[in-house]
Write a protein that holds these residues in place. Sequence first.
Motif, PDB file in Angstrom:
ATOM      1  N   ALA A  30       5.681   6.404 -14.270  1.00  0.00           N
ATOM      2  CA  ALA A  30       6.114   6.838 -15.818  1.00  0.00           C
ATOM      3  C   ALA A  30       7.171   5.645 -16.189  1.00  0.00           C
ATOM      4  N   GLN A  31       7.766   4.989 -15.116  1.00  0.00           N
ATOM      5  CA  GLN A  31       7.715   2.843 -16.174  1.00  0.00           C
ATOM      6  C   GLN A  31       7.008   2.202 -16.323  1.00  0.00           C
ATOM      7  N   LEU A  32       6.217   2.515 -15.494  1.00  0.00           N
ATOM      8  CA  LEU A  32       4.365   1.520 -15.581  1.00  0.00           C
ATOM      9  C   LEU A  32       4.006   2.156 -16.954  1.00  0.00           C
ATOM     10  N   GLY A  33       3.943   3.836 -17.311  1.00  0.00           N
ATOM     11  CA  GLY A  33       3.028   4.212 -18.263  1.00  0.00           C
ATOM     12  C   GLY A  33       1.988   4.474 -17.794  1.00  0.00           C
ATOM     13  N   CYS A  34       1.796   5.112 -16.668  1.00  0.00           N
ATOM     14  CA  CYS A  34       0.209   5.307 -15.927  1.00  0.00           C
ATOM     15  C   CYS A  34       0.262   5.952 -15.330  1.00  0.00           C
ATOM     16  N   HIS A  35      -1.226   7.090 -15.376  1.00  0.00           N
ATOM     17  CA  HIS A  35      -1.049   8.915 -14.928  1.00  0.00           C
ATOM     18  C   HIS A  35      -0.848   8.863 -13.606  1.00  0.00           C
ATOM     19  N   SER A  36      -0.506   9.229 -13.061  1.00  0.00           N
ATOM     20  CA  SER A  36      -0.640  10.112 -12.016  1.00  0.00           C
ATOM     21  C   SER A  36      -0.697  11.482 -11.532  1.00  0.00           C
ATOM     22  N   MET A  37      -1.960  11.919 -10.349  1.00  0.00           N
ATOM     23  CA  MET A  37      -2.258  12.845  -9.794  1.00  0.00           C
ATOM     24  C   MET A  37      -1.461  14.002  -9.702  1.00  0.00           C
ATOM     25  N   LEU A  38      -1.484  15.066 -10.471  1.00  0.00           N
ATOM     26  CA  LEU A  38      -0.133  16.497 -10.935  1.00  0.00           C
ATOM     27  C   LEU A  38       0.397  16.747  -9.329  1.00  0.00           C
ATOM     28  N   PRO A  39       0.575  17.092  -8.877  1.00  0.00           N
ATOM     29  CA  PRO A  39       1.128  17.393  -7.309  1.00  0.00           C
ATOM     30  C   PRO A  39      -0.185  18.790  -6.410  1.00  0.00           C
ATOM     31  N   GLY A  40      -0.322  20.512  -7.449  1.00  0.00           N
ATOM     32  CA  GLY A  40      -1.533  20.377  -6.988  1.00  0.00           C
ATOM     33  C   GLY A  40      -2.888  20.051  -6.610  1.00  0.00           C
ATOM     34  N   SER A  41      -2.491  19.296  -6.891  1.00  0.00           N
ATOM     35  CA  SER A  41      -4.614  18.469  -6.590  1.00  0.00           C
ATOM     36  C   SER A  41      -3.960  17.756  -5.699  1.00  0.00           C
ATOM     37  N   CYS A  42      -2.983  16.271  -5.918  1.00  0.00           N
ATOM     38  CA  CYS A  42      -2.776  16.063  -4.718  1.00  0.00           C
ATOM     39  C   CYS A  42      -2.517  17.145  -2.848  1.00  0.00           C
ATOM     40  N   ALA A  43      -1.973  18.442  -3.094  1.00  0.00           N
ATOM     41  CA  ALA A  43      -1.466  18.832  -1.938  1.00  0.00           C
ATOM     42  C   ALA A  43      -3.267  19.084  -1.405  1.00  0.00           C
ATOM     43  N   THR A  44      -3.982  19.558  -2.567  1.00  0.00           N
ATOM     44  CA  THR A  44      -6.195  19.745  -2.780  1.00  0.00           C
ATOM     45  C   THR A  44      -5.865  18.448  -1.847  1.00  0.00           C
ATOM     46  N   LEU A  45      -6.132  17.481  -2.583  1.00  0.00           N
ATOM     47  CA  LEU A  45      -6.980  15.993  -2.035  1.00  0.00           C
ATOM     48  C   LEU A  45      -6.279  15.851  -0.682  1.00  0.00           C
ATOM     49  N   THR A  46      -5.229  16.580  -0.414  1.00  0.00           N
ATOM     50  CA  THR A  46      -4.945  15.541   1.489  1.00  0.00           C
ATOM     51  C   THR A  46      -5.904  16.084   1.926  1.00  0.00           C
ATOM     52  N   VAL A  47      -5.556  17.751   1.712  1.00  0.00           N
ATOM     53  CA  VAL A  47      -6.636  18.734   2.763  1.00  0.00           C
ATOM     54  C   VAL A  47      -8.202  18.886   2.453  1.00  0.00           C
ATOM     55  N   LEU A  48      -8.501  18.454   1.506  1.00  0.00           N
ATOM     56  CA  LEU A  48      -9.884  18.248   1.619  1.00  0.00           C
ATOM     57  C   LEU A  48     -10.133  17.040   2.286  1.00  0.00           C
ATOM     58  N   ALA A  49      -9.415  16.127   2.567  1.00  0.00           N
ATOM     59  CA  ALA A  49      -9.886  14.703   3.181  1.00  0.00           C
ATOM     60  C   ALA A  49      -9.642  15.061   4.725  1.00  0.00           C
ATOM     61  N   VAL A  80      -9.812   4.199   6.064  1.00  0.00           N
ATOM     62  CA  VAL A  80      -9.575   2.842   5.545  1.00  0.00           C
ATOM     63  C   VAL A  80      -9.329   3.335   3.953  1.00  0.00           C
ATOM     64  N   LEU A  81      -8.854   2.813   3.285  1.00  0.00           N
ATOM     65  CA  LEU A  81      -9.006   3.271   1.891  1.00  0.00           C
ATOM     66  C   LEU A  81      -9.024   2.477   1.032  1.00  0.00           C
ATOM     67  N   THR A  82      -9.955   1.867  -0.269  1.00  0.00           N
ATOM     68  CA  THR A  82     -10.270   0.839  -0.947  1.00  0.00           C
ATOM     69  C   THR A  82      -9.924   0.855  -2.076  1.00  0.00           C
ATOM     70  N   THR A  83      -9.389   0.768  -2.903  1.00  0.00           N
ATOM     71  CA  THR A  83      -8.494   1.442  -3.492  1.00  0.00           C
ATOM     72  C   THR A  83      -8.619  -0.148  -4.512  1.00  0.00           C
ATOM     73  N   ILE A  84      -8.882   0.449  -6.212  1.00  0.00           N
ATOM     74  CA  ILE A  84      -9.357  -0.202  -7.347  1.00  0.00           C
ATOM     75  C   ILE A  84      -9.030  -0.581  -8.254  1.00  0.00           C
ATOM     76  N   ASP A  85      -7.962  -1.000  -8.629  1.00  0.00           N
ATOM     77  CA  ASP A  85      -7.487  -1.110  -9.847  1.00  0.00           C
ATOM     78  C   ASP A  85      -7.861  -2.030 -10.845  1.00  0.00           C
ATOM     79  N   VAL A  86      -7.695  -2.723 -11.929  1.00  0.00           N
ATOM     80  CA  VAL A  86      -7.633  -3.879 -12.774  1.00  0.00           C
ATOM     81  C   VAL A  86      -6.630  -4.494 -12.681  1.00  0.00           C
ATOM     82  N   GLU A  87      -5.054  -3.954 -12.791  1.00  0.00           N
ATOM     83  CA  GLU A  87      -4.109  -3.997 -13.189  1.00  0.00           C
ATOM     84  C   GLU A  87      -2.620  -4.060 -12.023  1.00  0.00           C
ATOM     85  N   VAL A  88      -2.834  -5.225 -11.678  1.00  0.00           N
ATOM     86  CA  VAL A  88      -2.142  -5.855 -10.501  1.00  0.00           C
ATOM     87  C   VAL A  88      -0.999  -5.361 -10.530  1.00  0.00           C
ATOM     88  N   GLU A  89      -0.309  -5.245 -11.662  1.00  0.00           N
ATOM     89  CA  GLU A  89       1.243  -4.495 -11.280  1.00  0.00           C
ATOM     90  C   GLU A  89       1.410  -3.045 -10.780  1.00  0.00           C
TER      91      GLU A  89
END
Length: 214
Positions: A30-49, A80-89
């Motif tokens: 929220a402070q950096l103004g970037c999107h974050s996955m909603l809680p229901g999707s996060c919980a689902t993603l954990t279960v899928l993985a 191991v997770l390979t995660t990509i983002d153009v924003e270093v911050e």
Amino acid sequence: MSADRAQSWAYAEDFVAEDEVLLRARGRAAQLGCHSMLPGSCATLTVLAAALGARSAVEVGTGTGVASLALLRGMLPDGVLTTIDVEVEHQRAAKAAFAEAGIRATRARAISGRALDVLPRLTDGAYDLVLVSAAETSCALYVEQARRLLREGGMLVVDNALWGGSVADPARRDEVTTAIRDVGRAVRDDEHMLSTLLPVGDGLLVSVKRSTRA
């Protein structure tokens, strides 16, 4: 959405409570103004993985590490997770979240750069799961790369696949909505993928790469 359906969606979103590490990661987003996955999707993603027994995964769009944490918590302990983002911050904030969660540095490989420059350098058929955020018109290009990276039986997950309800509204024809709608249809109609669209969070498009063996 009817009142009953809206209430059910809200109940499902809060069904799995998030811990302080995830909540702080959301606060940084929220402070950096970037999107974050909603809680229901996060919980689902954990279960899928976890169901997949994922050992190697790729994420397009690190943000502040909200979805990254969800993935890592479902992956195998040596995954191991390979995660990509153009924003270093953003990646700096994500690394802080990983450290708070007690995740070993060797489990999260953060690459700073444009996804379309990084993805072609990753190994074909080497990944169990690829996560893409459908937050921009480049989503189709990311998905094309993701299908190349997945092993047989590997899983593609596209977040924001309903784009705030816009995708389901045929009257909405703005550039981003149209791009996300087209991606969903292309993945659904791909004979090499087995797909579904889950109405959790802002929509998760989930697709498994079929085996080519008889």
